[in-house]
Structure formats: structure tokens, C-alpha cells
Design a protein around this motif. Structure first.
Motif, PDB file in Angstrom:
ATOM      1  N   VAL A 182      46.478  79.846 -60.383  1.00  0.00           N
ATOM      2  CA  VAL A 182      46.664  80.757 -61.531  1.00  0.00           C
ATOM      3  C   VAL A 182      46.204  82.165 -61.196  1.00  0.00           C
ATOM      4  O   VAL A 182      46.920  83.163 -61.414  1.00  0.00           O
ATOM      5  CB  VAL A 182      45.920  80.212 -62.768  1.00  0.00           C
ATOM      6  N   PHE A 183      44.984  82.221 -60.646  1.00  0.00           N
ATOM      7  CA  PHE A 183      44.447  83.561 -60.349  1.00  0.00           C
ATOM      8  C   PHE A 183      45.078  84.170 -59.102  1.00  0.00           C
ATOM      9  O   PHE A 183      44.853  85.335 -58.808  1.00  0.00           O
ATOM     10  CB  PHE A 183      42.927  83.484 -60.165  1.00  0.00           C
ATOM     11  N   GLN A 218      37.633  94.349 -62.136  1.00  0.00           N
ATOM     12  CA  GLN A 218      36.200  94.108 -62.004  1.00  0.00           C
ATOM     13  C   GLN A 218      35.876  93.649 -60.580  1.00  0.00           C
ATOM     14  O   GLN A 218      36.524  92.744 -60.052  1.00  0.00           O
ATOM     15  CB  GLN A 218      35.728  93.025 -62.985  1.00  0.00           C
ATOM     16  N   GLU A 219      34.833  94.264 -60.018  1.00  0.00           N
ATOM     17  CA  GLU A 219      34.440  93.910 -58.660  1.00  0.00           C
ATOM     18  C   GLU A 219      33.778  92.534 -58.587  1.00  0.00           C
ATOM     19  O   GLU A 219      33.844  91.856 -57.564  1.00  0.00           O
ATOM     20  CB  GLU A 219      33.478  94.965 -58.096  1.00  0.00           C
ATOM     21  N   SER A 220      33.124  92.117 -59.674  1.00  0.00           N
ATOM     22  CA  SER A 220      32.411  90.830 -59.672  1.00  0.00           C
ATOM     23  C   SER A 220      33.282  89.667 -60.150  1.00  0.00           C
ATOM     24  O   SER A 220      32.786  88.541 -60.287  1.00  0.00           O
ATOM     25  CB  SER A 220      31.176  90.936 -60.577  1.00  0.00           C
ATOM     26  N   ALA A 221      34.552  89.895 -60.405  1.00  0.00           N
ATOM     27  CA  ALA A 221      35.419  88.834 -60.926  1.00  0.00           C
ATOM     28  C   ALA A 221      35.573  87.683 -59.910  1.00  0.00           C
ATOM     29  O   ALA A 221      35.588  86.508 -60.290  1.00  0.00           O
ATOM     30  CB  ALA A 221      36.788  89.408 -61.271  1.00  0.00           C
ATOM     31  N   PHE A 222      35.679  88.006 -58.635  1.00  0.00           N
ATOM     32  CA  PHE A 222      35.830  86.961 -57.618  1.00  0.00           C
ATOM     33  C   PHE A 222      34.618  86.030 -57.578  1.00  0.00           C
ATOM     34  O   PHE A 222      34.750  84.809 -57.445  1.00  0.00           O
ATOM     35  CB  PHE A 222      36.036  87.607 -56.243  1.00  0.00           C
ATOM     36  N   SER A 225      34.596  82.031 -58.350  1.00  0.00           N
ATOM     37  CA  SER A 225      34.055  81.114 -57.338  1.00  0.00           C
ATOM     38  C   SER A 225      32.965  80.226 -57.925  1.00  0.00           C
ATOM     39  O   SER A 225      32.933  79.006 -57.687  1.00  0.00           O
ATOM     40  CB  SER A 225      33.512  81.889 -56.140  1.00  0.00           C
ATOM     41  N   LEU A 226      32.061  80.844 -58.700  1.00  0.00           N
ATOM     42  CA  LEU A 226      30.999  80.069 -59.336  1.00  0.00           C
ATOM     43  C   LEU A 226      31.583  79.052 -60.317  1.00  0.00           C
ATOM     44  O   LEU A 226      31.109  77.909 -60.406  1.00  0.00           O
ATOM     45  CB  LEU A 226      30.019  80.999 -60.056  1.00  0.00           C
ATOM     46  N   PHE A 227      32.608  79.449 -61.028  1.00  0.00           N
ATOM     47  CA  PHE A 227      33.245  78.542 -61.979  1.00  0.00           C
ATOM     48  C   PHE A 227      33.867  77.344 -61.245  1.00  0.00           C
ATOM     49  O   PHE A 227      33.772  76.203 -61.719  1.00  0.00           O
ATOM     50  CB  PHE A 227      34.308  79.308 -62.774  1.00  0.00           C
ATOM     51  N   CYS A 228      34.481  77.587 -60.095  1.00  0.00           N
ATOM     52  CA  CYS A 228      35.060  76.492 -59.304  1.00  0.00           C
ATOM     53  C   CYS A 228      33.977  75.535 -58.808  1.00  0.00           C
ATOM     54  O   CYS A 228      34.156  74.308 -58.819  1.00  0.00           O
ATOM     55  CB  CYS A 228      35.838  77.055 -58.112  1.00  0.00           C
TER      56      CYS A 228
END
Length: 323
Positions: free
Chosen positions: A282-283, A295-299, A303-306
Motif C-alpha cells: 500500500v505504502f 514527513q521525514e519520520s514517516a518511514f 517500520s515500527l508499525f510493521c
């Protein structure tokens, strides 16, 4: 190495006391004092010509003594007995299941045995005669030969049992090709030997019931013991067959278990990565409007969500005792 040389004709004169008559005394012996044993190689033309000159051996007996292939049997007339027996081939470089055929034409004063290869059972009798501990009569010759054949078969099946025990002990470490080659070889040996031992047992039963004057009561008792031994050997063959079948089934079950275990691990890994693959898919779409593109912190958040999803799935699988 090759099998021992088998001469066309070997003639021995037994003194009816367990030994052999000295060659220089044969002419002085009366006909009833000795027992003559002729051992011939039925593949030799010399032996065939010699047998053709024997007036007492009729055409039926000659045919059986010289036939290339025979099954164990017993046949009796008033003046003689005719037997075909089989023994395991223990000659160097030979296959034991390629059983040696031994044919016998027997009267009270004459024994004619025919074979095309060296037989250790026949050699045992010759050695016993040389030592003065051989058969004294034709009936004792038969019982001794049957006993030696049974002992050789018994020793061979002891080796098969040892091989089966070895296969059972090393079952885990054997490769598929190595295991099946060995088990198939053992089953083929057992089946081939059973093919001849079954009619041989029937022939010995006929011999035991023959009531021939050539066979004494003591000889019959010995033959009965050997008959029981052949019966037990046939039972051992069936046991060997069952053991090989069980061993094959156990080996296949272990292979199936290993395959299922590997597939199970792959299924768990697939179940964990399935939602993660969906999120990354999706992403990873290259379309406008996706959140976090600026947003720079989106990745890091994705990753943390995964990772959280993967840990949660592992905890869920553990709770359900799926691994």
C-alpha cells in the motif's frame, strides 16, 4: 574371487563306519561293506556320459539329475529315492539368494549327488568323512546333508537380522537412495529364498512320511528336527518381511514428518509476512495523496508499525499453541 572349481566326477567309498575306504583296499572290500558316493557336475559332458552308462539310473532320474533348473521335490520308488534340495550360495563373490541346487539319487549302497557349483554343505560331509565322523548309511547321509543346509540358511538369516538391526539403528542418518537400496535388497533376498524353502519343506515332509527302508528311525528323528528348523526359518522369513515393511513405513513417516514440519514453518512465516506485505504494498504505491510523503519520520513510523504487527502475530500464534 570366483567359486571353487567343481570337477566332473568325484567318487568316494564310505566304510560304513563314518570314514573313507583307502584306495588300495577298495578291491578287497565286499560290495555290502562299502557305500559308494558319486558327486558329479551336471554341466559337464563327462558327467553326462558317465551317468548315461549307469544302468540302474532310469531316464526320469537322469533328467532330474542333469536338469538346469529344478524345484525342491521328493520322489521314491521301491529301489531308490530321488530328491532335489536347495542351499544358499555362500561362495565368494556370489549372491546368497542365488541358491545352489543339489540333486540326490539314493539306494542302500549307492549315492549319486549332482550340482553345478561348489556347495559348502557337501564339503562339510566330505570333511567329516575324512575325519572319520561322517555318515555311515545312505539315510544318515540325507539327514546330515539336510542338517547342513538348514544350518547354512539359518546363519544367513542371522546376518539378515543383523543388517535389519543396523538399518533400524541408523534410520535417521540414512539417505533415501541408500535406505531403499538396502531394504529392497533384503526383501528380494528373503522373497527368493522363501520361493525355494517352501517346496523344500514339503519335500522333507514327504521324506519323513515315506517309510523307506533306507531311512532308519534315528534318521527320521533327525530329519524331523531339521523339518522343524525349516518351518521356523519360513516363519523368520515372514518376520523379516514384516520388519522391512514396518521399517519402510517408519522411514516414510519420518520423511513426511520432516516435510510437514518444514511446510509448517513456511506457513507461519507466510502468515506473518502477509499483512506486512500488504502494508508495504500500500505504502509503496506511486500515487498522489499517500500520507507521510512530506514527513521525514514517516518511514520510521511505518517500520515500527510493521514490527508491532509481526510481534503481535507471533504472540497470538504462541497463545493458540500453533508452534
Amino acid at each position: 574371487m570366483t567359486e571353487k572349481y567343481h570337477p566332473p566326477i568325484v567318487s568316494l567309498h564310505l566304510n560304513r563306519k563314518g570314514g573313507l575306504v583307502s584306495p588300495d583296499l577298495i578291491d578287497t572290500m565286499h560290495s555290502g561293506d562299502t557305500l559308494t558316493w558319486h558327486h558329479i557336475n551336471y554341466t559337464s559332458q563327462i558327467a553326462k556320459d558317465w551317468l548315461d552308462q549307469e544302468a540302474r539310473v532310469n531316464e526320469v532320474a537322469q533328467d532330474i539329475l542333469l536338469r538346469a533348473e529344478t524345484r525342491p521335490r521328493f520322489y521314491m520308488e521301491d529301489s531308490f529315492m530321488l530328491m532335489c534340495l536347495r542351499g544358499v550360495n555362500l561362495n565368494p563373490g556370489s549372491h546368497p539368494e542365488d541358491m545352489i541346487s543339489i540333486r540326490l539319487w539314493i539306494t542302500e549302497d549307492t549315492i549319486i549327488s549332482s550340482c553345478n557349483r561348489h556347495s559348502w554343505s557337501i564339503s562339510d560331509i566330505k570333511q567329516a568323512l575324512e575325519q572319520g565322523a561322517g555318515p555311515k548309511t545312505s539315510g544318515e547321509f540325507i539327514s546330515l546333508l539336510v542338517e547342513r543346509l538348514a544350518i547354512r540358511v539359518e546363519e544367513f538369516f542371522e546376518e539378515i537380522d543383523v543388517n535389519l538391526d543396523k538399518q533400524e539403528d541408523t534410520l535417521v542418518g540414512l539417505g533415501f537412495d541408500e535406505f531403499y537400496a538396502e531394504i529392497s535388497h533384503l526383501r528380494r533376498q528373503s522373497a527368493t529364498i522363501k520361493r525355494y524353502l517352501t517346496p523344500q519343506k514339503d519335500a522333507l515332509e514327504k521324506l519323513y512320511r515315506s517309510q523307506s527302508p533306507i531311512i532308519t528311525r534315528q534318521d527320521l528323528d533327525n530329519i524331523r528336527d531339521d523339518l522343524d528348523k525349516f518351518t521356523r526359518l519360513l516363519e523368520d522369513i515372514e518376520l523379516t518381511r514384516e520388519r522391512t515393511i514396518v521399517l519402510q513405513e517408519e522411514y516414510l513417516a519420518r520423511i513426511a514428518h520432516q516435510q510437514n514440519s518444514r511446510l509448517y514453518v513456511l506457513a507461519i512465516i507466510s502468515a506473518i509476512f502477509l499483512p506486512l506485505t500488504f502494508l508495504t504494498g500500500v505504502f509503496g504505491m506511486n500515487v498522489a495523496g499517500l500520507p507521510g510523503l512530506e514527513q521525514e519520520s514517516a518511514f520510521m513510523y511505518v517500520s515500527l508499525f510493521c514490527i508491532v504487527i509481526a510481534v503481535a502475530l507471533l504472540a497470538w500464534f504462541k497463545y493458540k499453541k500453533w508452534y
